[in-house]
Design a protein around this motif. Structure first.
Motif, PDB file in Angstrom:
ATOM      1  N   SER A 229      42.790  29.998  32.318  1.00  0.00           N
ATOM      2  CA  SER A 229      42.324  30.544  33.602  1.00  0.00           C
ATOM      3  C   SER A 229      43.210  31.705  34.016  1.00  0.00           C
ATOM      4  O   SER A 229      44.422  31.653  33.835  1.00  0.00           O
ATOM      5  CB  SER A 229      42.392  29.480  34.714  1.00  0.00           C
ATOM      6  N   GLY A 230      42.596  32.707  34.634  1.00  0.00           N
ATOM      7  CA  GLY A 230      43.348  33.885  35.071  1.00  0.00           C
ATOM      8  C   GLY A 230      44.019  33.714  36.421  1.00  0.00           C
ATOM      9  O   GLY A 230      44.738  34.600  36.885  1.00  0.00           O
ATOM     10  N   CYS A 231      43.761  32.576  37.082  1.00  0.00           N
ATOM     11  CA  CYS A 231      44.473  32.278  38.331  1.00  0.00           C
ATOM     12  C   CYS A 231      44.289  30.801  38.635  1.00  0.00           C
ATOM     13  O   CYS A 231      43.568  30.090  37.946  1.00  0.00           O
ATOM     14  CB  CYS A 231      43.987  33.152  39.491  1.00  0.00           C
TER      15      CYS A 231
ATOM     16  N   LEU B  15      39.862  37.940  41.882  1.00  0.00           N
ATOM     17  CA  LEU B  15      40.911  37.005  42.291  1.00  0.00           C
ATOM     18  C   LEU B  15      42.008  36.834  41.242  1.00  0.00           C
ATOM     19  O   LEU B  15      43.025  36.199  41.490  1.00  0.00           O
ATOM     20  CB  LEU B  15      40.292  35.631  42.569  1.00  0.00           C
ATOM     21  N   ALA B  16      41.795  37.398  40.064  1.00  0.00           N
ATOM     22  CA  ALA B  16      42.680  37.102  38.934  1.00  0.00           C
ATOM     23  C   ALA B  16      44.101  37.620  39.150  1.00  0.00           C
ATOM     24  O   ALA B  16      44.329  38.639  39.788  1.00  0.00           O
ATOM     25  CB  ALA B  16      42.101  37.711  37.668  1.00  0.00           C
TER      26      ALA B  16
ATOM     27  N   CYS C   2      37.343  39.678  37.343  1.00  0.00           N
ATOM     28  CA  CYS C   2      37.401  38.870  38.558  1.00  0.00           C
ATOM     29  C   CYS C   2      38.400  39.432  39.557  1.00  0.00           C
ATOM     30  O   CYS C   2      39.547  39.720  39.219  1.00  0.00           O
ATOM     31  CB  CYS C   2      37.774  37.443  38.193  1.00  0.00           C
TER      32      CYS C   2
ATOM     33  N   CYS D 214      38.130  31.819  31.393  1.00  0.00           N
ATOM     34  CA  CYS D 214      37.442  32.439  32.524  1.00  0.00           C
ATOM     35  C   CYS D 214      37.442  33.954  32.302  1.00  0.00           C
ATOM     36  O   CYS D 214      38.113  34.446  31.408  1.00  0.00           O
ATOM     37  CB  CYS D 214      38.138  32.068  33.826  1.00  0.00           C
ATOM     38  N   PRO D 215      36.710  34.716  33.115  1.00  0.00           N
ATOM     39  CA  PRO D 215      36.677  36.172  32.900  1.00  0.00           C
ATOM     40  C   PRO D 215      38.024  36.854  33.169  1.00  0.00           C
ATOM     41  O   PRO D 215      38.333  37.887  32.567  1.00  0.00           O
ATOM     42  CB  PRO D 215      35.625  36.652  33.898  1.00  0.00           C
ATOM     43  N   GLY D 216      38.829  36.282  34.067  1.00  0.00           N
ATOM     44  CA  GLY D 216      40.159  36.843  34.316  1.00  0.00           C
ATOM     45  C   GLY D 216      40.131  38.258  34.861  1.00  0.00           C
ATOM     46  O   GLY D 216      39.121  38.731  35.396  1.00  0.00           O
TER      47      GLY D 216
ATOM     48  N   ASN E 111      42.597  29.200  40.585  1.00  0.00           N
ATOM     49  CA  ASN E 111      41.279  28.641  40.851  1.00  0.00           C
ATOM     50  C   ASN E 111      40.724  27.853  39.672  1.00  0.00           C
ATOM     51  O   ASN E 111      39.782  27.080  39.815  1.00  0.00           O
ATOM     52  CB  ASN E 111      40.301  29.724  41.274  1.00  0.00           C
ATOM     53  N   ALA E 112      41.289  28.079  38.497  1.00  0.00           N
ATOM     54  CA  ALA E 112      41.048  27.183  37.364  1.00  0.00           C
ATOM     55  C   ALA E 112      39.615  27.168  36.853  1.00  0.00           C
ATOM     56  O   ALA E 112      39.145  26.147  36.372  1.00  0.00           O
ATOM     57  CB  ALA E 112      41.507  25.765  37.708  1.00  0.00           C
ATOM     58  N   CYS E 113      38.923  28.288  36.929  1.00  0.00           N
ATOM     59  CA  CYS E 113      37.562  28.333  36.397  1.00  0.00           C
ATOM     60  C   CYS E 113      37.551  28.052  34.896  1.00  0.00           C
ATOM     61  O   CYS E 113      36.529  27.647  34.352  1.00  0.00           O
ATOM     62  CB  CYS E 113      36.912  29.680  36.684  1.00  0.00           C
TER      63      CYS E 113
END
Ligand code: SF4
Lengths: 175, 563
Positions: free
Chosen positions: B467-469, B434-435, B432, B426-428, B471-473
């Motif tokens: 994923s950076g958090c 939210l990361a 992002c 993910c962009p992390g 949310n698991a994108c």
């Protein structure tokens, strides 16, 4: 007092929306909560004036279904425009129960939802005081094509596509 | 080359006047909405879901615009148009996502109406790429090409795309809603981690029907989809989906954003009860109103007719010869080709994971190069995979050596599809809001550690997802090795799982041990792989070894060594 839009046009609202705390029931058409309807049904029906029932967004069609032939209007609440439950409720009233009375959106709605409201079976919208009616009216004309069948206001084109005609359309449910 | 003229002949849903009118209406509507926002007639709270339904997010540094690539299929002209948008309104590149979409990360609000108009000119849009509505439907990146296909899922993905577009009843759901469909037994569309997963299959007499999973999803509470129906006949597909969505719209939780996905409803109500409720609703609404007529399916299927393939021998001598003569080509051919339905053809994965690169990023120059190569070699058509790569789905095997040589100068020839370097990330924290932690730089570091492609090939199939958090994108739960950024008292740390699987044998990964700091992650990945190499038996992939010997030995290897 909110204005009402029917097919995009403001109309007089003959209905009085009754607060649960107000004991006295005035003459003429009144809208009451589902609780009040259950409590005072006998009195309300005996009045010889039309009665409307207001459902919260958490109250399902099943709760009013047995009474629909005595109810001339169902008002569905939007506590927040994001709470989309009433779209399903309206559609169910029309498609499952064949309800032909007025379905009214009350509470927080946006003009951007107006097409969705009509296409799921709402007849009227109580818009907030000070709302820009031109924006609401224009919203009905903004998207001319739909990709799925609605309850009202569209006719088949080709494939899944349907032509949307809402502004000038007479309400097909005949309330 | 004689087949140059067949560019643009591949199966793509071509817009007609009706579709274009819809899109023009929509662009105009958004122009007015932006104007109302700028005038103050719409509050930001009210504007937010409207801009989200048009794919516009507010990120850390700028607006991000997410463009829908319906089920990952693009024409070369569309790819060129996207390249131009990247150059004019962004910084000359874009980012392909795990939802087969394309994101531009540096967008100005004032430009958005014009970008949407530019997109409409190439029959594209950003509708429903975010917001609490039915999102872009995703599918197998090899649809209509791959040898093991039973039903071409693009036909139904397009039907679902249309049906879900501005659905009047389902545009204000409790939460976002993702649908994926596959038409093969081997699931490359990760249907088990979607709100609805659909497997198209064939029954008696070749009739098409669908197996339906419900309630898959990752994030804070990961669940794999549960089977809701074994067989929904083709004419009932939309009615059945309407029934699911109607139940979800009415009963899905709206009191807590973390409990609002349908997976929580499935979990709380139980799949058996939910199945009964859905079946009852389905029986009520089944009928002409919601029926998917065979004529409509046929008309849409005609858009996806096979391109004008040449009649070729199943084995290409040119390909065999190039394999023998050039080890680098042979290595690429081993990892980046997928068997095709049509004799003499192959589906080719163009890796967007060069060593040290940002997973899924492509420059406008690269997009244009891919468009030109698609015209030359693959009927003018391109796919985006959920693993953030690009695919040329219909390449003559005879042309593969030439294609490979043409890819090299654009950095698109990395021989790592499905291998360690083919990391989903993910962009992390780099983009992002939210990361908790960086993911892109870590993906780059792991990729550099395993820069030796021969080593990657020796290791074999291994899917790292990051994923950076929570949310698991980046789908870390279903990574063979999953890496999740967590915030521990303000310090970036990473929880590592192994044994996750996004395919037909879907599984959630198991935690190996305590989270580790940024500097340790790459070493841990290396240790896990070292243990696998020590313990694997012939033909065993990383996840097979994990399944056989369990997490214990891996844990010991990582934490025993550290202690
Ligand atoms: S997983 Fe978290 S950090 Fe990564 S893109 Fe999603 S929300 Fe952002």
């Amino acid at each position: 007092m909110a204005l009402l839009l029917k097919d995009g046009l403001p109309v007089e609202d003959p209905w009085i929306s009754l607060d649960d705390a107000v004991e006295a029931i005035p003459d003429g058409p009144v809208i009451v909560s589902l609780d009040r309807w259950r409590r005072d049904r006998a009195v309300l029906v005996a009045r010889n004036s039309p009665v409307g029932v207001r459902l919260k967004s958490s109250q399902r069609t099943g709760e009013i279904a047995p009474d629909l032939d005595r109810v001339a209007l169902v008002a569905l609440e939007f506590p927040k425009f994001r709470d989309g439950r009433a779209f399903s409720t309206a559609r169910e009233l029309r498609e499952r129960y064949g309800y032909t009375g007025e379905i009214r959106a009350v509470g927080h709605t946006l003009p951007d939802q107006y097409q969705f409201l009509i296409r799921t079976g709402f007849s009227t919208v109580a818009v907030p005081d000070g709302a820009n009616l031109a924006t609401w009216q224009h919203a009905l004309t903004e998207i001319g094509v739909a990709y799925q069948a609605g309850v009202a206001g569209d006719t088949p084109l080709s494939l899944l596509r349907r032509k949307v005609h809402l502004a000038a359309a007479p309400h097909p449910q005949g309330d | 080359m004689t087949h140059l003229s067949s560019a643009g002949a591949a199966g793509i849903y071509h817009y007609d006047e009706t579709d274009r009118r819809f899109l023009a209406d929509r662009v105009e509507q958004f122009r007015r909405q932006v104007a109302r926002r700028l005038s103050g007639a719409l509050t930001e709270d009210e504007f937010k879901p409207i801009r989200l339904m048009n794919g516009l997010y507010l990120q850390l540094h700028a607006y991000m615009l997410r463009i829908a690539v319906p089920y990952g299929v693009l024409s070369s002209d569309q790819m060129r148009g996207l390249a131009a948008i990247g150059r004019r309104y962004d910084r000359g590149y874009g980012h392909f996502t795990t939802r087969q979409n394309l994101q531009f990360n540096w967008i100005k609000l004032v430009d958005v109406p014009q970008i949407l108009a530019d997109l409409a000119a190439i029959d594209m849009h950003a509708i429903q790429t975010s917001g609490n509505c039915i999102r872009n439907v995703t599918t197998d990146q090899f649809a209509g090409a791959v040898a093991d296909e039973i039903v071409d899922p693009r036909v139904y993905a397009e039907i679902l795309r249309q049906w879900s577009t501005l659905h009047p009843e389902f545009s204000f759901l409790p939460r976002k809603f993702k649908i994926a469909i596959t038409g093969s037994d081997h699931d490359r569309a990760a249907i088990a981690i979607h709100d609805i997963g659909i497997r198209a299959r064939r029954g008696a007499g070749g009739a098409v029907g669908f197996e339906i999973l419900v309630g898959g999803g990752l994030g804070r509470s990961p669940f794999l989809g549960r089977r809701l129906a074994d067989w929904v006949p083709e004419p009932d597909l939309l009615a059945y989906l309407e029934a699911i969505l109607r139940i979800y719209n009415q009963y899905g939780r709206r009191d807590n954003i973390y409990k609002a996905r349908i997976k929580i409803l499935v979990h709380e109500v139980g799949v058996d009860r939910l199945r009964e409720q859905i079946a009852a609703e389905f029986e009520r609404i089944r009928g002409p109103h919601y029926r998917l007529d065979a004529g409509i399916v046929d008309a849409i299927r005609s858009h996806f007719a096979p391109p004008p393939f040449a009649t070729l021998p199943a084995v290409s001598t040119a390909l065999d010869q190039a394999r023998r003569e050039d080890p680098a080509f042979a290595r690429w051919a081993r990892s980046n080709l997928t068997p095709h339905q049509q004799p003499g053809y192959a589906a080719v994965t163009l890796s967007l994971k060069p060593t040290g690169g940002i997973p899924g990023d492509a420059t406008s120059d690269q997009m244009e190069a891919v468009a030109a190569l698609a015209d030359r070699y693959s009927f003018g058509e391109i796919r985006v995979s959920h693993e953030q790569n690009l695919v040329l789905a219909h390449v003559r095997q005879d042309d593969l050596p030439a294609l490979w040589r043409d890819l090299g100068p654009h950095g698109l020839d990395t021989a790592n599809a499905g291998l360690v370097g083919d990391i989903i990330s993910c962009p992390g924290l780099d983009y992002c809001a939210l990361a908790n932690a960086r993911s892109i730089p870590l993906a780059q570091e792991i990729s550099r550690r395993f820069a030796d492609l021969d080593r990657q090939h020796r290791i074999g199939e291994l899917k790292i997802k990051m994923s950076g958090c929570i949310n698991a994108c980046g789908h870390h739960h279903v990574g063979h090795i999953g890496i999740l950024g967590v915030d521990k008292h303000g310090v970036e740390t990473y929880q590592i799982t192994i044994g996750g699987d996004a395919t037909e044998t879907a599984a959630l990964g198991q935690v190996v041990g305590p989270a580790v700091g940024y500097d340790r992650v790459t070493d841990v990945v290396e240790s896990l792989i070292a243990l696998y190499l020590e313990r694997r038996t012939d033909g065993e992939r990383f996840i097979d070894t994990v399944a056989r010997i369990g997490v214990g030995p891996f844990k010991e290897k990582v934490y025993g060594a550290a202690a």
